[in-house]
Design a protein around this motif. Structure first.
Motif, PDB file in Angstrom:
ATOM      1  N   UNK A   1     -73.385   2.493  14.691  1.00  0.00           N
ATOM      2  CA  UNK A   1     -72.366   2.816  13.694  1.00  0.00           C
ATOM      3  C   UNK A   1     -72.925   3.707  12.592  1.00  0.00           C
ATOM      4  N   UNK A   2     -74.174   3.472  12.215  1.00  0.00           N
ATOM      5  CA  UNK A   2     -74.813   4.285  11.192  1.00  0.00           C
ATOM      6  C   UNK A   2     -74.929   5.737  11.646  1.00  0.00           C
ATOM      7  N   UNK A   3     -75.308   5.942  12.898  1.00  0.00           N
ATOM      8  CA  UNK A   3     -75.396   7.291  13.451  1.00  0.00           C
ATOM      9  C   UNK A   3     -74.011   7.949  13.468  1.00  0.00           C
ATOM     10  N   UNK A   4     -72.968   7.143  13.621  1.00  0.00           N
ATOM     11  CA  UNK A   4     -71.599   7.646  13.613  1.00  0.00           C
ATOM     12  C   UNK A   4     -71.109   7.985  12.201  1.00  0.00           C
ATOM     13  N   UNK A   5     -71.919   7.684  11.176  1.00  0.00           N
ATOM     14  CA  UNK A   5     -71.566   8.014   9.800  1.00  0.00           C
ATOM     15  C   UNK A   5     -70.951   6.879   9.008  1.00  0.00           C
ATOM     16  N   UNK A   6     -71.038   5.657   9.504  1.00  0.00           N
ATOM     17  CA  UNK A   6     -70.506   4.505   8.789  1.00  0.00           C
ATOM     18  C   UNK A   6     -71.485   4.124   7.685  1.00  0.00           C
ATOM     19  N   UNK A   7     -70.961   3.842   6.498  1.00  0.00           N
ATOM     20  CA  UNK A   7     -71.789   3.454   5.367  1.00  0.00           C
ATOM     21  C   UNK A   7     -72.400   2.075   5.596  1.00  0.00           C
ATOM     22  N   UNK A   8     -73.687   1.911   5.305  1.00  0.00           N
ATOM     23  CA  UNK A   8     -74.322   0.591   5.455  1.00  0.00           C
ATOM     24  C   UNK A   8     -73.655  -0.496   4.620  1.00  0.00           C
ATOM     25  N   UNK A   9     -73.011  -0.107   3.522  1.00  0.00           N
ATOM     26  CA  UNK A   9     -72.351  -1.110   2.676  1.00  0.00           C
ATOM     27  C   UNK A   9     -71.107  -1.706   3.333  1.00  0.00           C
ATOM     28  N   UNK A  10     -70.635  -1.099   4.419  1.00  0.00           N
ATOM     29  CA  UNK A  10     -69.462  -1.605   5.119  1.00  0.00           C
ATOM     30  C   UNK A  10     -69.812  -2.603   6.214  1.00  0.00           C
ATOM     31  N   UNK A  11     -71.094  -2.740   6.525  1.00  0.00           N
ATOM     32  CA  UNK A  11     -71.509  -3.522   7.690  1.00  0.00           C
ATOM     33  C   UNK A  11     -72.432  -4.660   7.273  1.00  0.00           C
ATOM     34  N   UNK A  12     -72.143  -5.843   7.795  1.00  0.00           N
ATOM     35  CA  UNK A  12     -73.008  -7.008   7.610  1.00  0.00           C
ATOM     36  C   UNK A  12     -73.371  -7.536   8.996  1.00  0.00           C
ATOM     37  N   UNK A  13     -74.591  -8.003   9.144  1.00  0.00           N
ATOM     38  CA  UNK A  13     -75.069  -8.512  10.424  1.00  0.00           C
ATOM     39  C   UNK A  13     -75.346 -10.003  10.296  1.00  0.00           C
TER      40      UNK A  13
ATOM     41  N   UNK B   1     -62.789   3.597   4.070  1.00  0.00           N
ATOM     42  CA  UNK B   1     -64.007   3.314   3.314  1.00  0.00           C
ATOM     43  C   UNK B   1     -64.051   1.940   2.676  1.00  0.00           C
ATOM     44  N   UNK B   2     -62.894   1.317   2.476  1.00  0.00           N
ATOM     45  CA  UNK B   2     -62.866  -0.023   1.886  1.00  0.00           C
ATOM     46  C   UNK B   2     -62.978  -1.120   2.936  1.00  0.00           C
ATOM     47  N   UNK B   3     -62.906  -0.768   4.201  1.00  0.00           N
ATOM     48  CA  UNK B   3     -62.985  -1.766   5.275  1.00  0.00           C
ATOM     49  C   UNK B   3     -64.414  -2.283   5.394  1.00  0.00           C
ATOM     50  N   UNK B   4     -64.531  -3.553   5.705  1.00  0.00           N
ATOM     51  CA  UNK B   4     -65.830  -4.192   5.910  1.00  0.00           C
ATOM     52  C   UNK B   4     -65.803  -4.914   7.251  1.00  0.00           C
TER      53      UNK B   4
END
Length: 185
Positions: free
Chosen positions: A145-157, A111-114
């Motif tokens: 990734x969102x559909x896979x359950x990854x938190x949006x706060x972990x991902x930057x585009x 959960x802390x990974x970005x």
């Protein structure tokens, strides 16, 4: 009142400096297609890359996504960190879904990974179009990734468009290597 034009020019200059600073990093240092360092021993079938390009099977679909490509059983970041796209497309190819699923699993379990999803294109098309296409590619990975359950706060585009090619050249092999999204942890 010379202050208003001066303030506007200062704001424009600072904005340009900020943009220039944001575009100074990223991409793979060694030019490997799978996003790993060193290429050899990476554990990904068919990941060898020569300086002259790739074989048709590597980008064409049979070299990636089969079996457990990119999956890590011990909680480490998946080794394959680059996925590729067809010309003028932001659709995720089925052979890269296992790679994306392994990144999704890693991010859910850590959960802390970005991660920064870096969208790239080949050089065909205008700069503006390629920036938008690079962003669309990265956003389609973000949605997966969102559909896979990854938190949006972990991902930057971020989109680099055509500005950071993996390889230089004027043929379909090099174009194919530049149409990509890179996972930057």
């Amino acid at each position: 009142m010379q202050l208003k034009p001066y303030a506007r020019n200062l704001a424009v200059a600072l904005s340009l400096a900020l943009l220039a600073g944001c575009s100074s990093g990223g991409g793979t240092q060694d030019g490997s297609m799978d996003g790993t360092r060193g290429g050899a021993g990476s554990g990904v079938a068919g990941s060898g890359v020569s300086g002259s390009g790739v074989s048709g099977s590597q980008v064409g679909g049979t070299g990636f996504g089969s079996g457990t490509a990119g999956q890590q059983a011990d909680g480490r970041i998946p080794q394959q960190r680059t996925i590729y796209f067809e010309f003028d497309s932001d659709r995720i190819r089925s052979e890269f879904e296992p790679v994306l699923a392994s990144h999704g699993r890693y991010l859910r379990e850590n959960g802390n990974a970005r991660v920064v999803l870096q969208g790239h294109t080949d050089e065909r098309g205008t700069r503006e179009y390629n920036m938008a296409l690079g962003e669309r590619r990265a956003r389609s990975v973000e949605r997966f990734l969102s559909v896979q359950g990854v938190s949006p706060s972990q991902v930057e585009v971020v989109s680099y468009g055509e500005e950071r090619p993996a390889v230089r050249g004027q043929n379909e092999e090099t174009f194919a290597q530049n149409r990509r999204v890179v996972f930057a942890y």
